[in-house]
Design a protein around this motif. Structure first.
Motif, short mmCIF file in Angstrom:
data_model
loop_
_atom_site.label_atom_id
_atom_site.label_comp_id
_atom_site.label_asym_id
_atom_site.label_seq_id
_atom_site.Cartn_x
_atom_site.Cartn_y
_atom_site.Cartn_z
N ARG A 1 0.79 -1.32 0.03
CA ARG A 1 -0.15 -0.01 -0.05
C ARG A 1 0.85 1.41 0.06
O ARG A 1 0.19 2.39 0.06
CB ARG A 1 -0.86 -0.01 1.18
CG ARG A 1 -2.05 -1.01 1.15
CD ARG A 1 -2.76 -1.04 2.35
NE ARG A 1 -2.06 -1.50 3.72
CZ ARG A 1 -2.55 -1.75 4.80
NH1 ARG A 1 -3.99 -1.22 5.04
NH2 ARG A 1 -1.95 -1.98 5.80
N THR A 2 2.10 1.28 -0.22
CA THR A 2 3.11 2.35 -0.20
C THR A 2 3.70 2.47 -1.43
O THR A 2 4.79 3.05 -1.36
CB THR A 2 4.10 2.01 0.92
OG1 THR A 2 4.88 0.80 0.77
CG2 THR A 2 3.34 2.16 2.22
N PHE B 1 5.34 5.79 -2.65
CA PHE B 1 6.78 6.18 -1.84
C PHE B 1 8.01 5.44 -2.56
O PHE B 1 9.12 5.73 -1.92
CB PHE B 1 6.65 5.69 -0.58
CG PHE B 1 5.64 6.51 0.59
CD1 PHE B 1 5.10 5.77 1.48
CD2 PHE B 1 5.00 7.86 0.07
CE1 PHE B 1 4.08 6.32 2.24
CE2 PHE B 1 4.04 8.41 0.89
CZ PHE B 1 3.63 7.71 1.98
#
Length: 123
Positions: free
Chosen positions: A27-28, A31
């Motif tokens: 879910r990142t 980034f």
């Protein structure tokens, strides 16, 4: 940690096009800076393209400038490599890579790698 899976490789005639996709787990994704590398038989791995975490900056090696386009869809956790005007010398295994980085610059080294997808361009 992120897991990567490439798709979209195949056999194409010179002058043709392919679009590679790299789906990332987690879910990142937004980034991570993302990159595409390739390795031809008997040659060292080569950095082909890269894109910053937000898509604001991109990198292309000289031999693919004007032919390849990298993009990302953070909502789909996916990075793409659109390859046009393919040449036999583009034949290689293409790898997707990721690096946790929210810098505006595109990194040249990465921490996570996919298994690769074969691209073969016939003359």
């Amino acid at each position: 940690q992120v897991q990567l899976v490439e798709s979209g490789g195949g056999l194409v005639q010179a002058g043709g096009s392919l679009r590679l996709s790299c789906a990332a787990s987690g879910r990142t994704f937004n980034f991570y800076a993302m990159g595409w590398f390739r390795q031809a038989p008997g040659k060292e791995r080569e950095r082909v393209s890269g894109i910053s975490f937000n898509g604001g900056n991109t990198y292309y090696t000289e031999s693919v400038k004007g032919r390849f386009t990298i993009s990302r869809d953070n909502a789909k956790n996916t990075v793409y490599l659109q390859m046009n005007s393919l040449k036999p010398e583009d034949t290689a295994v293409y790898y997707c890579a990721a690096r946790l980085s929210v810098s505006r610059s595109v990194p040249d080294d990465y921490d996570y790698w996919g298994p690769g997808t074969q691209v073969t361009v016939s003359s």
